[in-house]
Scaffold this motif. Structure first.
Motif, PDB file in Angstrom:
ATOM      1  N   THR A   1       1.356   1.461 -24.953  1.00 20.89           N
ATOM      2  CA  THR A   1       0.829   2.196 -26.088  1.00 20.89           C
ATOM      3  C   THR A   1      -0.490   1.566 -26.514  1.00 20.89           C
ATOM      4  O   THR A   1      -0.733   0.391 -26.265  1.00 20.89           O
ATOM      5  CB  THR A   1       1.843   2.220 -27.257  1.00 20.89           C
ATOM      6  OG1 THR A   1       1.336   3.037 -28.301  1.00 20.89           O
ATOM      7  CG2 THR A   1       2.145   0.836 -27.772  1.00 20.89           C
ATOM      8  N   GLY A   2      -1.318   2.354 -27.141  1.00 20.24           N
ATOM      9  CA  GLY A   2      -2.614   1.872 -27.596  1.00 20.24           C
ATOM     10  C   GLY A   2      -3.521   3.053 -27.891  1.00 20.24           C
ATOM     11  O   GLY A   2      -3.170   4.209 -27.649  1.00 20.24           O
ATOM     12  N   PHE A   3      -4.677   2.741 -28.406  1.00 24.10           N
ATOM     13  CA  PHE A   3      -5.637   3.788 -28.736  1.00 24.10           C
ATOM     14  C   PHE A   3      -6.143   4.490 -27.486  1.00 24.10           C
ATOM     15  O   PHE A   3      -6.089   3.940 -26.375  1.00 24.10           O
ATOM     16  CB  PHE A   3      -6.836   3.191 -29.492  1.00 24.10           C
ATOM     17  CG  PHE A   3      -6.477   2.642 -30.838  1.00 24.10           C
ATOM     18  CD1 PHE A   3      -6.071   3.485 -31.863  1.00 24.10           C
ATOM     19  CD2 PHE A   3      -6.526   1.278 -31.078  1.00 24.10           C
ATOM     20  CE1 PHE A   3      -5.738   2.975 -33.109  1.00 24.10           C
ATOM     21  CE2 PHE A   3      -6.195   0.760 -32.315  1.00 24.10           C
ATOM     22  CZ  PHE A   3      -5.805   1.615 -33.333  1.00 24.10           C
ATOM     23  N   MET A   4      -6.657   5.704 -27.667  1.00 22.95           N
ATOM     24  CA  MET A   4      -7.269   6.440 -26.576  1.00 22.95           C
ATOM     25  C   MET A   4      -8.404   5.591 -25.992  1.00 22.95           C
ATOM     26  O   MET A   4      -9.183   5.004 -26.730  1.00 22.95           O
ATOM     27  CB  MET A   4      -7.815   7.781 -27.101  1.00 22.95           C
ATOM     28  CG  MET A   4      -8.412   8.649 -26.032  1.00 22.95           C
ATOM     29  SD  MET A   4      -8.848  10.308 -26.601  1.00 22.95           S
ATOM     30  CE  MET A   4      -9.782   9.993 -28.079  1.00 22.95           C
TER      31      MET A   4
ATOM     32  N   GLY B   1      -2.129   8.327 -27.377  1.00 25.75           N
ATOM     33  CA  GLY B   1      -2.680   7.477 -28.419  1.00 25.75           C
ATOM     34  C   GLY B   1      -2.001   7.605 -29.771  1.00 25.75           C
ATOM     35  O   GLY B   1      -1.928   6.652 -30.537  1.00 25.75           O
ATOM     36  N   GLY B   2      -1.461   8.783 -30.091  1.00 26.58           N
ATOM     37  CA  GLY B   2      -0.826   8.993 -31.387  1.00 26.58           C
ATOM     38  C   GLY B   2       0.682   9.054 -31.342  1.00 26.58           C
ATOM     39  O   GLY B   2       1.325   9.342 -32.356  1.00 26.58           O
ATOM     40  N   ALA B   3       1.267   8.774 -30.192  1.00 27.74           N
ATOM     41  CA  ALA B   3       2.716   8.925 -30.032  1.00 27.74           C
ATOM     42  C   ALA B   3       3.520   8.092 -31.021  1.00 27.74           C
ATOM     43  O   ALA B   3       4.534   8.543 -31.544  1.00 27.74           O
ATOM     44  CB  ALA B   3       3.135   8.581 -28.600  1.00 27.74           C
ATOM     45  N   MET B   4       3.067   6.889 -31.287  1.00 28.32           N
ATOM     46  CA  MET B   4       3.832   5.989 -32.155  1.00 28.32           C
ATOM     47  C   MET B   4       3.738   6.373 -33.635  1.00 28.32           C
ATOM     48  O   MET B   4       4.454   5.810 -34.463  1.00 28.32           O
ATOM     49  CB  MET B   4       3.365   4.543 -31.960  1.00 28.32           C
ATOM     50  CG  MET B   4       3.647   4.002 -30.571  1.00 28.32           C
ATOM     51  SD  MET B   4       5.376   4.077 -30.090  1.00 28.32           S
ATOM     52  CE  MET B   4       6.076   2.884 -31.215  1.00 28.32           C
ATOM     53  N   GLU B   5       2.893   7.327 -33.967  1.00 24.38           N
ATOM     54  CA  GLU B   5       2.776   7.766 -35.357  1.00 24.38           C
ATOM     55  C   GLU B   5       3.926   8.674 -35.774  1.00 24.38           C
ATOM     56  O   GLU B   5       4.142   8.894 -36.955  1.00 24.38           O
ATOM     57  CB  GLU B   5       1.447   8.490 -35.564  1.00 24.38           C
ATOM     58  CG  GLU B   5       0.246   7.588 -35.376  1.00 24.38           C
ATOM     59  CD  GLU B   5      -1.066   8.324 -35.530  1.00 24.38           C
ATOM     60  OE1 GLU B   5      -1.083   9.424 -36.127  1.00 24.38           O
ATOM     61  OE2 GLU B   5      -2.072   7.812 -35.039  1.00 24.38           O
ATOM     62  N   THR B   6       4.659   9.190 -34.812  1.00 26.68           N
ATOM     63  CA  THR B   6       5.735  10.137 -35.091  1.00 26.68           C
ATOM     64  C   THR B   6       7.060   9.395 -35.264  1.00 26.68           C
ATOM     65  O   THR B   6       7.476   8.648 -34.379  1.00 26.68           O
ATOM     66  CB  THR B   6       5.855  11.149 -33.927  1.00 26.68           C
ATOM     67  OG1 THR B   6       4.583  11.732 -33.700  1.00 26.68           O
ATOM     68  CG2 THR B   6       6.869  12.224 -34.225  1.00 26.68           C
ATOM     69  N   ALA B   7       7.712   9.619 -36.382  1.00 29.10           N
ATOM     70  CA  ALA B   7       8.982   8.945 -36.665  1.00 29.10           C
ATOM     71  C   ALA B   7      10.021   9.258 -35.591  1.00 29.10           C
ATOM     72  O   ALA B   7      10.767   8.370 -35.177  1.00 29.10           O
ATOM     73  CB  ALA B   7       9.497   9.358 -38.041  1.00 29.10           C
ATOM     74  N   ALA B   8      10.074  10.500 -35.124  1.00 28.77           N
ATOM     75  CA  ALA B   8      11.063  10.875 -34.103  1.00 28.77           C
ATOM     76  C   ALA B   8      10.854  10.080 -32.816  1.00 28.77           C
ATOM     77  O   ALA B   8      11.824   9.684 -32.160  1.00 28.77           O
ATOM     78  CB  ALA B   8      10.989  12.375 -33.824  1.00 28.77           C
ATOM     79  N   THR B   9       9.612   9.827 -32.458  1.00 18.60           N
ATOM     80  CA  THR B   9       9.314   9.036 -31.256  1.00 18.60           C
ATOM     81  C   THR B   9       9.750   7.591 -31.458  1.00 18.60           C
ATOM     82  O   THR B   9      10.371   6.990 -30.575  1.00 18.60           O
ATOM     83  CB  THR B   9       7.820   9.117 -30.912  1.00 18.60           C
ATOM     84  OG1 THR B   9       7.490  10.479 -30.626  1.00 18.60           O
ATOM     85  CG2 THR B   9       7.470   8.249 -29.721  1.00 18.60           C
ATOM     86  N   ARG B  10       9.448   7.023 -32.609  1.00 20.16           N
ATOM     87  CA  ARG B  10       9.854   5.644 -32.886  1.00 20.16           C
ATOM     88  C   ARG B  10      11.376   5.509 -32.867  1.00 20.16           C
ATOM     89  O   ARG B  10      11.919   4.560 -32.311  1.00 20.16           O
ATOM     90  CB  ARG B  10       9.276   5.170 -34.217  1.00 20.16           C
ATOM     91  CG  ARG B  10       7.753   5.009 -34.191  1.00 20.16           C
ATOM     92  CD  ARG B  10       7.236   4.310 -35.434  1.00 20.16           C
ATOM     93  NE  ARG B  10       7.648   4.936 -36.679  1.00 20.16           N
ATOM     94  CZ  ARG B  10       6.980   5.887 -37.316  1.00 20.16           C
ATOM     95  NH1 ARG B  10       5.837   6.351 -36.819  1.00 20.16           N
ATOM     96  NH2 ARG B  10       7.427   6.369 -38.468  1.00 20.16           N
TER      97      ARG B  10
END
Length: 127
Positions: A35-38, A107-116
Motif C-alpha cells: 500500500t502507498g500513495f499513487m 492508493g486510496g484503498a486503505m481509506e475505506t473502512a470495509a477494506t480495513r
C-alpha cells in the motif's frame, strides 16, 4: 548499526530479511499486500518481490479494470467514488482467497473502512 552489518536502503527487503529472525509465525503468510500513495512504486516493488518469491503479482486497480471492462477513471466518472470503493473491496476479497500472491492496493484503498475490516479479518496476510 553493528560493525560489518550492511545498511538496508530498501525497507521491504529489510523487513523480509528480518522475518527469518522471528522464527515460525503462528500462521504462514499467504499474501503480501503493498500500500502507498499513487506513484510510490507498489507495482515495481510488487513485481520484483513476486518474482523473487515465485508468487503471482496482482494489481488491484488492474483487476478491477479487467473485470469491469472500463478504466478506474471511467468508473469514478460514471458511478462515483463510493461505487468504485465497493468494487475495490469486493475484488480484494476475491484476491485474498488466492494464496501465494503479492497484491498492490490502490492508493486510496486503505481509506475505506470495509477494506480495513476485510484485512483485519485475514491475519495471514502481510501488509
Amino acid at each position: 548499526m553493528a560493525r560489518g552489518q550492511a545498511r538496508c536502503f530498501f525497507p521491504l527487503a529489510c523487513m523480509l530479511r528480518s522475518m527469518h529472525d522471528l522464527g515460525p509465525s503462528p500462521k504462514p503468510i499467504r499474501t503480501i499486500l503493498l500500500t502507498g500513495f499513487m506513484g510510490a512504486g507498489k507495482t515495481t516493488v510488487g513485481r520484483l518481490l513476486a518474482e523473487r518469491l515465485q508468487w503471482q503479482f496482482l494489481d488491484l486497480d488492474h483487476e478491477i479494470e479487467r473485470q469491469a471492462g472500463r478504466s478506474v477513471a471511467d468508473i469514478f466518472a460514471t458511478f462515483g467514488e463510493s461505487a468504485f470503493r465497493q468494487q475495490e473491496t469486493a475484488m480484494l476479497a476475491t484476491l485474498l482467497a488466492r494464496p501465494g500472491c503479492v497484491i498492490a492496493l490502490g492508493g486510496g484503498a486503505m481509506e475505506t473502512a470495509a477494506t480495513r475490516e476485510l484485512l483485519q479479518a485475514h491475519p495471514s496476510h502481510l501488509l
